[in-house]
Structures are given as C-alpha cells and as structure tokens.
Design an enzyme around this catalytic site. Structure first.
Site, short mmCIF file in Angstrom:
data_model
loop_
_atom_site.label_atom_id
_atom_site.label_comp_id
_atom_site.label_asym_id
_atom_site.label_seq_id
_atom_site.Cartn_x
_atom_site.Cartn_y
_atom_site.Cartn_z
N HIS A 25 31.75 59.45 26.96
CA HIS A 25 30.45 60.12 26.99
C HIS A 25 29.55 59.50 28.05
O HIS A 25 29.57 58.29 28.26
CB HIS A 25 29.76 59.99 25.62
CG HIS A 25 28.72 61.04 25.40
ND1 HIS A 25 29.00 62.26 24.79
CD2 HIS A 25 27.40 61.08 25.70
CE1 HIS A 25 27.90 62.98 24.74
NE2 HIS A 25 26.91 62.29 25.29
N ASP A 56 22.09 66.53 15.55
CA ASP A 56 21.95 66.22 16.97
C ASP A 56 21.82 67.49 17.80
O ASP A 56 21.04 67.54 18.74
CB ASP A 56 23.11 65.37 17.49
CG ASP A 56 22.91 65.07 18.97
OD1 ASP A 56 21.83 64.53 19.30
OD2 ASP A 56 23.77 65.40 19.79
N SER A 101 21.64 59.92 19.30
CA SER A 101 22.18 61.23 19.68
C SER A 101 23.65 61.09 20.09
O SER A 101 24.52 61.81 19.61
CB SER A 101 21.34 61.80 20.83
OG SER A 101 22.02 62.81 21.50
N1 URA Z 1 23.38 62.48 26.06
C1 URA Z 1 23.30 62.77 24.73
O1 URA Z 1 24.28 63.19 24.12
N2 URA Z 1 22.14 62.55 24.12
C2 URA Z 1 21.04 62.08 24.75
O2 URA Z 1 20.03 61.90 24.13
C3 URA Z 1 21.13 61.79 26.13
C4 URA Z 1 22.32 61.99 26.77
#
Ligand code: URA
Length: 436
Positions: free
Chosen positions: A82, A161, A183
């Site tokens: 991620h 989220d 998040s």
């Molecule tokens: N990526 C995410 O998944 N959440 C965020 O708040 C910022 C970047």
C-alpha cells in the site's frame, strides 16, 4: 453516547476511550451519524491528533466495521502492498502482478484517488468492465484461483474506511497521521495478509511533507502491524517530483504495463523492481535480494509479469485485451504538447501542483463521489536533472477539449523550476522502517 459530545471532547484536546471510538465507527458505518458531524470530528482529530492507543483503537474499529477476510488462512504467504499516496504513483499496479508472477500470492484492498493524489482503484477502472467492488466470496475465490486480487473498499470490507476516505477527500482532513494510519491499516487488517509492504511518500507531492512526519507515520503503521500479527515493513520514498512520466488514470495504466514489460521510465521501474524483490525476501520466497532481483527480471523478460496483470483484470471482469494492447485503453480526444519555455536543467517539478492541475482536467475529484475522466492527465517528457533546450517538448497534455488543455498551460509551466547549472537527482528510496 452523543456524537456532539465526542466532537467537543476531541476538539478540546481530550483522548477518546475505546468504547467511544467503537461506538462512533459503528454508528457512522450504519449511517446513524451524518457526514457533517463525522467531518467535524475528523477535523478535530486533524488538529488535536490521537495517541497510540486511540490510533490503534480507531484502526481496529474500522477493520471490524465489515467482514474480515483472513487471507492468510486461504493461502500463505500472502502479501499486501500500500502507498500513502503520491502523484504518478503506479507502483502498486506493477509490483502486485510482478510479485504474483514470481509465485507469491497478493491479496490487496486498495483505494481511490485522494486529494491531488491518484488511487489504484481509479486507475484500474480505466480498464473496460473492471470490477473493484467484490464480495467476500469473490475476493477469496479469485485469490485462491489466481493468487492475486485487487479489490476496492466495498460494503463488505472495511466499509467505515470507504465512507471516511471519501469524506476526508473533500473536507480538508487528509493529512493527519492517525487518520491516514487507521485508514490504511484498517484495510490491511480486514484483508488479513501475512506480509505488508508500505510505501510512505514524502515531499511536495505527498501528504507528509517532511522526513520526520513520514518516519512518524511509517513507525505508527509498522507498530500497528506488529501488534496485530501482520509482518509490516515501510519504505519511505521521495515524492518531490511525479513518479515516472504519466500522471492520470489510463495514462498510468499504460505506464504500469510498460514497467511490467521492462520498458518503463527508469526511476519508477527501478523502484518497482526493488520493492517486488523486497517482498520476495520478506516472505522467505527468495534467500537474498540478488536472488529475488534475478527472479523479478525473469518474470519481466518472460512476459509472465504482464500476463499476470491481464489475468487479474480478466478475473475481475475487465477487458484483458486492453492490457495486451494498451493502445485500446481510453484516450483523451485532445493532445497538446507544451514546449520548454527556456533552455536549462530542470531543478524541480512541483508534484502536488501537477496533481492538482490534473484534477482540473477531470482526473481527480473535487466533490465526494464525483465521476472522474480516466482519459485525462499528463505525460512528462523530461524529469528533474534533464537538460532541455527552449522549444523542446516538455509535457504532453491529455484533455477533453482544446479549451481545457489551454486552461492548464500556465499552471503546468509554473510547476517547473530551472537552473543553468547541472542538477543532481536525489535517490527515491530514503529509508526503510522495519519492526523493532
Ligand atoms: N491512503 C489511504 O488508504 N488512506 C489515507 O488516508 C491516505 C492514503
């Protein structure tokens, strides 16, 4: 409990208890708390922050707001990757299939564009028919049979989220370490991979503007991962200029395909190959970085990496021919080449401004839920450190109309800083944070 009390409490700098955080997230997920009150609360968190316990509670509450997939019970190891968000950041699009082509499964829940940064789901949705919203059964079925799945937030998986992310995008509440950490990590915990590689971006195009902030965010997420039994490593990478050359959804898909074919721009390609190798080592699938790099190179050279991207696209109802023939991806009707205004070396390309300018062409959202135009964006013809002679091609603008292309010329040129002397290019990979 009353939401207005929790807003006031956070606004006045107090910590919220575990039951208060659980209640807030549950009520918000069930639409019992309206967006306007949740945005007021998010703004209070933005200013007041959260301590480590609150951040971890928020993450767990969001992870449990929907179904949990326990991906590592389906297949192990299974990796997740991620990015905290950047401009031109198509690393996930290349690294996920690359790792899967090297024999390590990838189960990933990914996000949409946020503010001036692009999102992997939006980029994937530039492929005709691609479905990112998957049920639990679909997610586990695709992971078991294809060893790769790229899902967006759905009603089933980390729905808190999904809602909060879209809200923060349009309420000035993105750049908060606890909100970003919760998040990202809630999605990761809901998927339940065994290994996670995070890209924490730092610099003008990132939400974290300083190395100190980036290290704090990386440390917070690595700690949450360790406490939850998810082996997490965070690479801190520079976002001082856009990554690679393409900025915009379909344009970045095209560049990701080029990276998987070994034909991408050098900066982003090297980063992708390094991150894929790091994941092979992290999972014990390769004994050393050099063994991992050889496997990655083979996957590129044999065509296995790009074939894996086509496979996952098809498994999620997308048109895989657009991966085999990227010229079939949606293209903007107007292309305008912006010329270099003066001779010299490029000393900076202000990434956030490039991202914001691409939003004005339709590539990002100004309002919650807004439709984006997958076709628009930019292709940079030169990067920091390159020498250009006045009149040379500088940026190709991909727009819906000539007037929209013309309207961004000045702001795009303003993103560039020039130097008469040669400029050195700083490294992309700045630090790696591993669990203690
Ligand atoms: N990526 C995410 O998944 N959440 C965020 O708040 C910022 C970047």
């Amino acid at each position: 409990m009353e939401i207005v009390e929790l807003i006031r409490k956070k606004r006045d700098g107090y910590t919220l208890s575990t039951p208060e955080i659980d209640w807030l997230i549950q009520q918000y997920t069930r639409d019992e708390i309206p967006d306007y009150q949740t945005s007021a609360w998010a703004m209070a968190v933005f200013w007041r922050g959260m301590d480590a316990r609150e951040t971890s509670d928020l993450t767990l509450a969001m992870a449990r707001s929907g179904e949990e997939l326990h991906a590592r019970d389906i297949i192990s190891p299974v990796v997740d990757k991620h990015s905290t968000g950047g401009v031109g950041d198509k690393v996930t699009l290349a690294v996920a299939p690359l790792v899967a082509a090297c024999g390590v499964a990838v189960g990933k829940m990914t996000g949409r564009g946020l503010g001036h940064t692009g999102g992997t789901v939006d980029k994937l949705e530039s492929v005709r028919g691609f479905r990112s919203s998957l049920t639990r059964e679909e997610f586990t079925g695709i992971l078991s049979s294809h060893h790769i799945v790229l899902a967006g937030q759905s009603h089933d998986l980390a729905p808190a989220d999904g809602k909060m992310y879209a809200l923060r995008d349009v309420t000035g509440t993105i750049e908060s370490i606890p909100l970003i950490a919760a998040s990202i990590m809630s999605k990761k915990l809901a998927v339940g991979a065994s290994h996670l590689l995070l890209h924490v971006k730092v610099g003008s195009g990132a939400f974290m503007k300083t190395l100190e902030q980036a290290r704090a965010l990386a440390g917070t997420m690595v700690t949450i991962g360790r406490l939850a039994g998810l082996h997490t490593v965070a690479a801190i990478t520079s976002m001082e200029q856009p990554l690679g050359c393409a900025v915009g959804n379909a344009l970045e898909m095209v560049e990701a395909i080029a990276i998987l074919r070994g034909e991408g721009p050098q900066d982003v390609s090297e980063l992708c190959y390094h991150e894929a190798s790091e994941l092979l080592v992290m999972t014990g699938s390769a004994r050393s970085l050099s063994e991992a790099e050889t496997r990655v190179e083979q996957a590129i050279r044999s065509g296995a990496a790009v074939a894996k991207l086509a496979e996952v696209i098809a498994a999620q109802s997308g048109d895989a021919r657009q991966i085999e023939h990227p010229e079939l991806l949606p293209a903007a009707p107007v292309r305008v080449m912006l010329s270099t205004p003066r001779s010299g070396y490029i000393s900076a390309i202000e990434a956030e401004q490039v991202g914001r300018t691409s939003m004005r062409l339709g590539a990002g959202r100004f309002k919650k839920g807004e439709q984006i135009d997958h076709r628009t964006g930019f292709v940079l013809q030169a990067k920091v450190g390159d020498y250009r002679t006045a009149g040379d091609p500088l940026v190709e603008i991909h727009a819906r109309s000539q007037s929209e292309a013309d309207s961004v010329r000045e702001s795009l040129l303003a993103c560039y800083t020039w130097s008469d002397a040669p400029v050195s290019v700083p490294p992309l990979l700045l630090d790696t944070i591993r669990p203690a």
